[in-house]
Write a protein that holds these residues in place. Structure first.
Motif, PDB file in Angstrom:
ATOM      1  N   ARG A 196       0.864  -1.183   0.000  1.00  0.00           N
ATOM      2  CA  ARG A 196       0.000   0.000   0.000  1.00  0.00           C
ATOM      3  C   ARG A 196       0.893   1.223   0.000  1.00  0.00           C
ATOM      4  O   ARG A 196       1.999   1.198   0.542  1.00  0.00           O
ATOM      5  CB  ARG A 196      -0.872   0.038   1.260  1.00  0.00           C
ATOM      6  N   THR A 224      -9.120 -13.090   2.595  1.00  0.00           N
ATOM      7  CA  THR A 224      -9.595 -13.471   3.921  1.00  0.00           C
ATOM      8  C   THR A 224      -8.894 -14.766   4.351  1.00  0.00           C
ATOM      9  O   THR A 224      -8.988 -15.774   3.663  1.00  0.00           O
ATOM     10  CB  THR A 224     -11.125 -13.676   3.907  1.00  0.00           C
ATOM     11  N   HIS A 250      -9.791 -10.595   8.041  1.00  0.00           N
ATOM     12  CA  HIS A 250      -9.824  -9.802   6.818  1.00  0.00           C
ATOM     13  C   HIS A 250      -9.544  -8.363   7.197  1.00  0.00           C
ATOM     14  O   HIS A 250     -10.219  -7.819   8.080  1.00  0.00           O
ATOM     15  CB  HIS A 250     -11.194  -9.932   6.147  1.00  0.00           C
ATOM     16  N   ASP A 251      -8.548  -7.751   6.545  1.00  0.00           N
ATOM     17  CA  ASP A 251      -8.260  -6.336   6.813  1.00  0.00           C
ATOM     18  C   ASP A 251      -8.088  -6.055   8.300  1.00  0.00           C
ATOM     19  O   ASP A 251      -8.697  -5.122   8.834  1.00  0.00           O
ATOM     20  CB  ASP A 251      -9.440  -5.475   6.321  1.00  0.00           C
ATOM     21  N   ASP A 252      -7.320  -6.882   8.973  1.00  0.00           N
ATOM     22  CA  ASP A 252      -7.067  -6.624  10.390  1.00  0.00           C
ATOM     23  C   ASP A 252      -8.278  -6.892  11.283  1.00  0.00           C
ATOM     24  O   ASP A 252      -8.265  -6.587  12.465  1.00  0.00           O
ATOM     25  CB  ASP A 252      -6.608  -5.162  10.581  1.00  0.00           C
TER      26      ASP A 252
END
Ligand code: FAD
Ligand code: FES
Lengths: 101, 462
Positions: A85, B82, B97-99
């Motif tokens: 990112r 995920t 997922h995403d922290d």
């Protein structure tokens, strides 16, 4: 060391910039951190807790855990499983044995 | 905790086929994969690869397009990026997922988590610059990245040759292929030719790859009997011996890609403690499965290479079977109906996998490539050598859980993924007992990295 068949600039692909230790690294949007490091001349991402031996990504598919780095302060991140990112801070990881930290 | 009818783990050919089959029978599955895009190993990054010249990755790769399209049906709850870090026998699944961690529950689960490459513990295999052929292929498919300097490929198996031809077509310089297939193997494999001929197209593809490499003049060194990687802090050279020659030969290279076949990745089936058995033909562990590919735990099935190596096409067929099995288990089909629908799939599967005995015998890695010598690391994480494991056997250790508590072998971050099979085989060999009797590591969750902070958040919301 790895190179791109065609550099992202040449193919109009989106580019991101992130930090690895003291360096600034440019990568293709969608790259994993490990791919971005390997194509930027960076071949070592951690050292072992036992003998301090240098290690680098080995399997690129999430099974060997050789690619563990610290991302934005979180240790034990698998560099081959995480996408880069813009502005990300990646650090080499020294030692660290446990998965739950 | 939300309970779903069907959760499928993995979006390789097996998981994608299972999802679309289940949907045909009115089941709307949740499909999870840690990769940011569908495809699994064979079709990795198919939608985003920078390698646009279709000739390079080949038609088998691009044939995955239709399966991926099927997965995109809006009725399928597909969750990319995920990771599954936990699974219980009660079919509770831990997601990240995403922290953000989350627990969900399922009435039926299909594990389609695929294979990993068999470890190839040669001296120097932990040096930066030594990687697996699969990793080279992943870099090619997903990042369009290839070795900068002439690369050495070493080992055996179809995937090694496939990568060599893909590199060749991409204009990558191959310094040499060091082929460890023992010379007598070709003769031993011959008796399985009739079976292989039932799947002639796969057989011909293999022959085609070899011919392509030969025509291009790639240096293909056969009968390699010893191999080591050397360098200080980084790979600098590869050394090898050929059968019948006592001298070491050398090539300077910064990149060595190793491969000796793939084995089921049993991390998750082990973590839920399904019954596993040792497959002597494929020299690997696999979960025991019934005719609907169900494990011995109610409501948990396995499809694809995670249940024993069958290859991508057969993995998709197994996905269909497991999808039918889910429809049966969830009362969407009667036994008679699902049995009837399964029949043509079972027939096609038998034809496709008829080539396996031939491939398994031809590319069966010799013992010296599976059992590291005394000075070579078996466990990369905790740096335990083959010699230390043998010494533990002399002191009376019968199984991997004992050597683990004495040496930490298998306790590092990879949780034994990279050394597990090697240690089982080393101990079996040293103790003169079967691998089955020797057993495997007992695993504890989580099987993927998760922080206490992420866990706490899941607990608060769960
Ligand atoms: C590195 C590698 C490269 C290969 N390349 C080829 C090739 O080019 N051609 C070929 O014919 N065969 C190839 N194979 C063989 C491969 O096993 C195929 O036969 C086929 O991809 C198997 O399909 P599958 O559906 O069983 O599993 P896979 O295709 O392996 O799919 C499994 C999926 O499960 C996901 N997964 C696993 N664990 C978790 C978890 N804990 N959480 C979330 N998701 C998870 C993975 O991300 C993956 O997408 C390769 C194997 C490997 C290991
Ligand atoms: S390179 Fe093996 S886990 Fe990342």
């Amino acid at each position: 060391m790895f190179k791109r068949l065609s550099p992202p600039e040449a193919t109009n692909e989106a580019v991101v910039t992130f930090h690895f230790d003291e360096q600034t690294v440019t990568a293709r949007l969608g790259d994993t951190v490990a791919a971005a490091l390997l194509t930027s001349g960076i071949s070592i991402c951690r050292s072992t807790p036992v003998s301090n031996a240098p290690r680098a990504p080995y399997c690129m598919m999430g099974v060997c855990f050789e690619c563990l780095v610290e991302v934005d302060g979180n240790p034990n991140v698998q560099a081959c499983q995480v996408e880069v990112r813009d502005g990300m801070h990646v650090h080499t990881q020294q030692g660290a044995r446990r998965l739950t930290s | 905790m939300i309970t779903h009818d069907l959760v499928i783990l993995g979006t390789g050919p097996a998981g994608m086929a299972a999802a679309t089959t289940a949907l045909e029978y009115g089941i709307t599955p949740v499909v999870i994969d840690e990769q940011p895009a569908a495809g699994g190993q064979i079709y990795r990054a198919l939608e985003s690869t920078p390698v646009r010249d279709r000739r390079i990755l080949g038609e088998d790769y691009w044939s995955g397009e239709s399966l991926i399209k099927g997965l995109k049906d809006p009725q399928i709850d597909y969750r990319p990026a995920t990771t599954v870090w936990q699974l219980t026998r009660q079919r509770e699944i831990g997601l990240l997922h995403d922290d953000k961690a989350e627990m969900i529950c399922a009435r039926h689960i299909i594990l389609a988590t695929g294979a990993m490459e068999r470890p190839m513990p040669i001296p120097g295999w932990t040096l930066p610059g030594v990687m697996t052929a699969g990793s080279g292929q992943i870099l090619l498919k997903s990042a369009g990245a290839v070795p900068q300097a002439p690369v050495v490929l070493a080992g055996c198996g179809p995937l090694l040759l496939l990568l060599a031809t893909q590199y060749l077509r991409a204009g990558v310089e191959i310094a040499a292929i060091l082929d460890t297939t023992p010379r007598n193997r070709y003769r031993a494999a011959l008796k399985h030719t009739p079976g292989a001929l039932r799947n002639a197209s796969t057989l011909l593809k293999g022959v085609g790859l070899l011919r392509e490499l030969r025509r291009a003049g790639v240096r293909h060194i056969k009968g390699v009997s010893a191999l080591r990687a050397e360098g200080s802090g980084q790979l600098e050279r590869v050394l090898w011996k050929q059968q019948g020659d006592d001298n070491w030969q050398t090539l300077e290279t910064p990149t060595l890609l190793l491969h000796q076949g793939v084995i089921p990745n049993t991390q998750i089936t082990r973590a839920v403690d399904c019954h596993h058995e040792w497959d002597e033909q494929q020299l690997s562990w696999r979960p025991r499965l019934d005719e609907w590919l169900s494990t011995d735990i109610p409501g948990i099935a396995v499809a694809g290479d995670g249940g024993g190596i069958v290859g991508a096409k057969a993995a998709a067929m197994q996905g269909q079977l497991a999808g039918l099995g889910a429809a049966l288990a969830l009362d969407k089909l009667t036994l008679a109906n699902s049995t009837e629908r399964a029949q043509p799939i079972r027939k096609a599967l038998a034809r496709d996998t008829a080539i396996r005995p031939f491939l398994d015998v031809l590319y069966r890695p010799a013992k010296q490539w599976r059992l590291p010598d005394d000075d070579t690391l078996a466990c990369r994480c905790e740096e335990v050598t083959g010699g230390e494991i043998r010494r533990m056997a002399e002191m009376g250790c019968r199984g991997p859980n004992q050597t683990k508590s004495f040496t930490r072998c298998g306790m590092g971050p990879c949780q034994g993924r990279m050394c597990g099979i090697t240690v089982s085989e080393l101990l079996a060999d040293a103790n003169q007992q079967s691998v089955e009797e020797t057993g495997y590591y007992r695993l504890r969750p989580p099987f993927k990295p998760i922080t206490l902070g992420q866990l706490a958040k899941a607990a608060e919301e769960g």
